[in-house]
Every structure is written in structure tokens, then in C-alpha cells.
Design a protein around this motif. Structure first.
Motif, PDB file in Angstrom:
ATOM      1  N   GLY A 176       8.728   0.622   7.230  1.00 56.10           N
ATOM      2  CA  GLY A 176       7.463   1.019   6.511  1.00 56.10           C
ATOM      3  C   GLY A 176       6.952  -0.069   5.423  1.00 56.10           C
ATOM      4  O   GLY A 176       7.469  -1.132   5.457  1.00 56.10           O
ATOM      5  N   LEU A 177       6.007   0.500   4.804  1.00 59.55           N
ATOM      6  CA  LEU A 177       5.563  -0.295   3.642  1.00 59.55           C
ATOM      7  C   LEU A 177       6.756  -1.024   2.609  1.00 59.55           C
ATOM      8  O   LEU A 177       6.472  -2.187   2.492  1.00 59.55           O
ATOM      9  N   SER A 180       8.566  -3.814   4.430  1.00 58.55           N
ATOM     10  CA  SER A 180       7.861  -5.174   4.401  1.00 58.55           C
ATOM     11  C   SER A 180       7.624  -5.570   3.024  1.00 58.55           C
ATOM     12  O   SER A 180       7.840  -6.796   2.979  1.00 58.55           O
ATOM     13  N   GLU A 181       7.460  -4.923   1.811  1.00 58.58           N
ATOM     14  CA  GLU A 181       7.256  -5.354   0.648  1.00 58.58           C
ATOM     15  C   GLU A 181       8.580  -6.192   0.357  1.00 58.58           C
ATOM     16  O   GLU A 181       8.642  -7.193  -0.371  1.00 58.58           O
ATOM     17  N   SER A 202       2.287  -7.746   3.168  1.00 62.49           N
ATOM     18  CA  SER A 202       2.890  -6.786   3.885  1.00 62.49           C
ATOM     19  C   SER A 202       2.084  -5.859   4.610  1.00 62.49           C
ATOM     20  O   SER A 202       2.219  -5.577   5.741  1.00 62.49           O
ATOM     21  N   GLU A 203       0.529  -5.647   4.351  1.00 61.81           N
ATOM     22  CA  GLU A 203      -0.232  -4.837   5.197  1.00 61.81           C
ATOM     23  C   GLU A 203      -0.636  -5.758   6.253  1.00 61.81           C
ATOM     24  O   GLU A 203      -0.660  -5.176   7.323  1.00 61.81           O
ATOM     25  N   GLY A 206       2.643  -5.624   8.675  1.00 62.98           N
ATOM     26  CA  GLY A 206       3.252  -4.448   9.058  1.00 62.98           C
ATOM     27  C   GLY A 206       4.443  -4.532   9.367  1.00 62.98           C
ATOM     28  O   GLY A 206       5.410  -4.823   8.350  1.00 62.98           O
ATOM     29  N   TRP A 207       4.842  -3.814  10.722  1.00 62.40           N
ATOM     30  CA  TRP A 207       6.373  -3.833  10.849  1.00 62.40           C
ATOM     31  C   TRP A 207       6.955  -4.997  11.458  1.00 62.40           C
ATOM     32  O   TRP A 207       8.069  -5.181  11.803  1.00 62.40           O
ATOM     33  N   TRP A 276       3.504   2.382  11.552  1.00 64.48           N
ATOM     34  CA  TRP A 276       3.996   1.586  10.195  1.00 64.48           C
ATOM     35  C   TRP A 276       3.072   2.410   8.906  1.00 64.48           C
ATOM     36  O   TRP A 276       1.879   2.378   9.034  1.00 64.48           O
ATOM     37  N   ASN A 277       3.862   2.759   8.139  1.00 65.81           N
ATOM     38  CA  ASN A 277       3.078   3.321   6.850  1.00 65.81           C
ATOM     39  C   ASN A 277       2.002   4.565   7.169  1.00 65.81           C
ATOM     40  O   ASN A 277       0.994   4.428   6.603  1.00 65.81           O
ATOM     41  N   ARG A 303      -6.152  -0.843  -2.159  1.00 71.86           N
ATOM     42  CA  ARG A 303      -5.042  -0.174  -2.651  1.00 71.86           C
ATOM     43  C   ARG A 303      -4.729  -0.764  -4.101  1.00 71.86           C
ATOM     44  O   ARG A 303      -4.131  -0.202  -5.000  1.00 71.86           O
TER      45      ARG A 303
END
Length: 392
Positions: A176-177, A180-181, A202-203, A206-207, A276-277, A303
Motif C-alpha cells: 500500500g501507500l 511505497s513511501e 509513491s502514487e 503504486g505497488w 493499492w491504497n 493530497r
């Protein structure tokens, strides 16, 4: 998805997945972990196997060699792998499962078996029937963690018949987020990472956390979005794929359950999509990814930047109240309960309020960026560059 150990087993989402397996095993249930076909070819399945062993979810993992040494008899392979003090008694292969279930050395043991090492099409169902017919305390009986692909066993039938004794977990939405971060931060550990830079990377990936090293080499906090898009598209060159109409529709409309929708099952098996997220994310190898990436840029920018825009608006509003006349303030508040960026810029542009050159330019940039994001449009390179100067 190729992942190194640092970026898989240490990730919060993956650890949470292991914890689900651990809880099921502790409750005396066997576990069916369903992984995409591509995970076996790319090595993800083996990393998952190693991670489950390393995390203590299972006591033993049966490799293909020990299974072959025992003619693919899982009970015999387990007895050899964990060094049973007493051998299994029955000669009949079927009864050997019964002998294993009640063996003292098997008590509370959890063993991992992969379907690409041995045929599980009959063994899983037979094992669960034995468990169902036994009167053993759930906390004493042995369990199995079966790593399978969708084609290896009849998953729906097993779930329907043996729900009390079986947990089914899909490799779907595991990364998830936060994961990734974390990968972004680890890769960019030697440089300052702004919240916007972290979110953009990150966005976008994704995965597909295997993309982080290549992206980090060419893109950072001071770079514009087009460079990141170019890097990802170049990474996918020669490996792109298309989706049919049903799959494209399902990307936006399929419900986000605990497994891929049937319309996306083939794409998931081929490593083309995953959750993802809270969203269904298509791989960067998608031949129309250039249309997808702009939406991901917008997600990241909305975001991170919208709260920051509001913070700047409040600061500028206080300055406006000091600079403007009471009638100008009242006029600006005609259509809103608070001082918005646009009307404040209008007052500055027409000379009714003088913010000065620097804050006037800041207002123009904020209004331009806010309007783009509010209309679901990502910032172009020029506006993005200006915004990064403000929020460095």
C-alpha cells in the motif's frame, strides 16, 4: 514484480499480511495463499515463502527435493523435514495423512507447501476433510500454509466446504501507500525528500516498488513531472501490454474486495493489475499508461498541496485584512464566508489592495495551481516548478 528482501518482507503491508497468516494458524486453521502466476516466474513467490518462514508463521517449508525424495508424499516429507522421533505408521498413502494428523510430533506444527513443487489438487481437500472429521482441539492440531495459484486448486469449492478450517488470503492490495513511501525514503536516504516528491513517486509507482531505484536515479524534489513520466515509460519500453474492453471497464468500476474481480483475474495473474491504497492500479507497462500517469500525478498533488494551499490562504487572508479597507473586505466576502485566493488576487490585480510584488506573484501561482487541481488536472511542468520553489 521483482522485489529485494529489504523492499518486501520489511514492508508494513507485507508484515500485516504475515500477521493474518499467523492469526489463522494460531486459531488452528490452515491457510491458502493465492498468488498470481507471474509471481512464480519473477521470484516474488519464493520471497514470500522465505518471508513466511523468517517471520515465524510456519515451522517448516517443504522444498521440491525433499518432496521428490519421499515420492511427493507430503506427510512423509514433513516427518523427515522436522525429524519426527517416531515414523508414520500406515503404509497406505491416504492413511498417512490420518497418521500425520494424530502424530504427537505434528501437534501444533505449521508447514508450508507450494503447489508448483507438488500437486495439491486432491491433497488440500482431503486434508481439510480429515480435519473436519477429527475431534482435535484446534490449538493442538497441525496446520498447513498452501501457496497456490488460481489454477492449482478449486478455491471457491474449498472455501465453501471448509470455511471453519481454512483461511484464504489473496496477494491483492498487500503493498500500500505506506510501503511505497517507505521504499522511496530508503532509496532517497542520501537526499532531502519533500512530502510532494515522496507522494509523486509513491502514487506513480503504486505497488510496483521495483521501479523505485530507476525513478530515484533520474527524478528528485527539484525535477518536473514530465521527467518522472518519461523515466517510467522508458522502463516499460518493449514490455507493454493492452487490456480488453471488459478489463478497462473493470479498472474503474469493479468493486475492491479482498481479491481481484473475475474480469481482472487474468490481468492479475499476468502481473498487470493489483490493488493499492484502496484503488485498482494498473501496471506501468500498460500501453496507455501515459493517460494513467497524469491522474496519479493529480492524486499526489491534491493530497499534499491542497492542505498547504489552505495554510497559505489563511496567512494571506490575515495580510489582506490589514491592507484592505473595511468596504473592500466586505465586498470580497460577498460570495463566501472566508477570503478566498481568487478574489484576493482580483483585488490585488486591479490595485484595490497592494500585496507587493512578491506576495502578488505568490497569489497568482497559488490560484493557478489550486484551480488546476480543483478541476482534476495535474500541474504542468511550469506551474509545478513554481510550486516546488514555494514549498522547498
Amino acid at each position: 514484480m521483482r522485489n529485494n528482501d529489504r523492499s518486501l518482507s520489511s514492508l508494513p503491508g507485507v508484515r500485516r499480511f504475515y500477521a493474518q497468516v499467523d492469526r489463522a494458524v494460531d486459531d488452528g486453521r490452515s491457510v491458502l495463499i493465492v498468488v498470481p502466476d507471474s509471481s512464480v516466474e519473477l521470484g516474488l513467490a519464493e520471497q514470500l515463502r522465505d518471508g513466511l518462514v523468517g517471520s515465524g508463521c510456519v515451522h517448516q517449508s517443504l522444498d521440491v527435493e525433499i518432496l521428490r525424495d519421499h515420492n511427493d508424499s507430503i506427510p512423509d516429507a514433513v516427518a523427515a523435514a522436522v525429524n519426527f522421533l517416531e515414523p508414520l505408521q500406515n503404509d497406505d498413502r491416504v492413511n498417512r495423512w490420518q497418521a500425520y494428523l494424530h502424530h504427537d510430533d505434528a501437534r501444533s506444527k505449521s508447514v508450508l507447501v507450494a503447489a508448483w513443487d507438488v500437486d495439491l489438487s486432491n491433497d488440500v481437500r482431503y486434508w481439510l476433510r480429515l480435519v473436519h472429521g477429527s475431534s482435535m482441539d484446534p490449538y493442538d492440531r497441525p496446520t498447513f500454509v498452501f501457496l497456490v495459484r488460481e489454477s492449482d486448486v478449486d478455491i471457491e469449492l474449498l472455501e465453501k466446504e471448509h470455511a471453519p478450517h481454512l483461511a484464504v488470503l489473496w496477494w491483492w492490495g498487500v503493498v500500500g501507500l505506506l510501503d511505497s513511501e517507505l521504499c522511496v525514503d530508503l532509496e532517497l536516504a542520501d537526499q532531502e525528500v519533500t512530502p510532494l516528491c515522496r507522494a509523486m513517486l509513491s502514487e506513480t509507482i503504486g505497488w510496483e516498488i521495483d521501479l523505485v531505484p530507476d525513478c530515484a536515479r533520474t527524478w528528485g524534489s527539484s525535477n518536473v513531472p514530465s521527467i518522472l513520466a518519461k523515466t517510467i515509460l522508458e522502463h516499460a519500453e518493449g514490455r507493454t501490454f493492452s487490456l480488453d474492453d471488459k478489463e478497462v471497464y473493470a479498472l474503474d468500476h469493479a468493486s475492491l474486495a479482498d481479491r481481484p474481480a473475475h474480469e481482472l483475474r487474468n490481468a492479475w495473474n499476468e502481473g498487470k493489475v493489483n490493488a493499492w491504497n484502496g484503488r485498482i492500479h494498473v501496471s506501468s507497462r500498460y500501453d496507455k499508461f501515459d493517460r494513467v500517469v497524469d491522474r496519479r500525478f493529480w492524486n499526489a498533488q491534491a493530497r499534499i498541496l491542497m492542505p498547504q494551499f489552505e495554510h497559505r490562504r489563511q496567512i494571506l487572508a490575515k495580510r489582506f485584512e490589514k491592507l484592505a479597507t473595511a468596504s473592500e473586505i466586505a465586498n470580497t466576502l460577498k460570495h463566501s464566508d472566508f477570503l478566498e485566493l481568487g478574489p484576493m488576487l482580483n483585488a490585488h490585480t486591479w490595485g484595490r489592495v497592494d500585496f507587493g510584488r512578491e506576495d502578488g506573484a505568490l497569489l497568482r501561482t497559488l490560484v493557478d495551481a489550486r484551480n488546476k487541481i480543483a478541476h482534476h488536472t495535474s500541474l504542468g511542468d511550469d506551474v509545478y516548478a513554481e510550486i516546488t520553489k514555494i514549498y522547498q
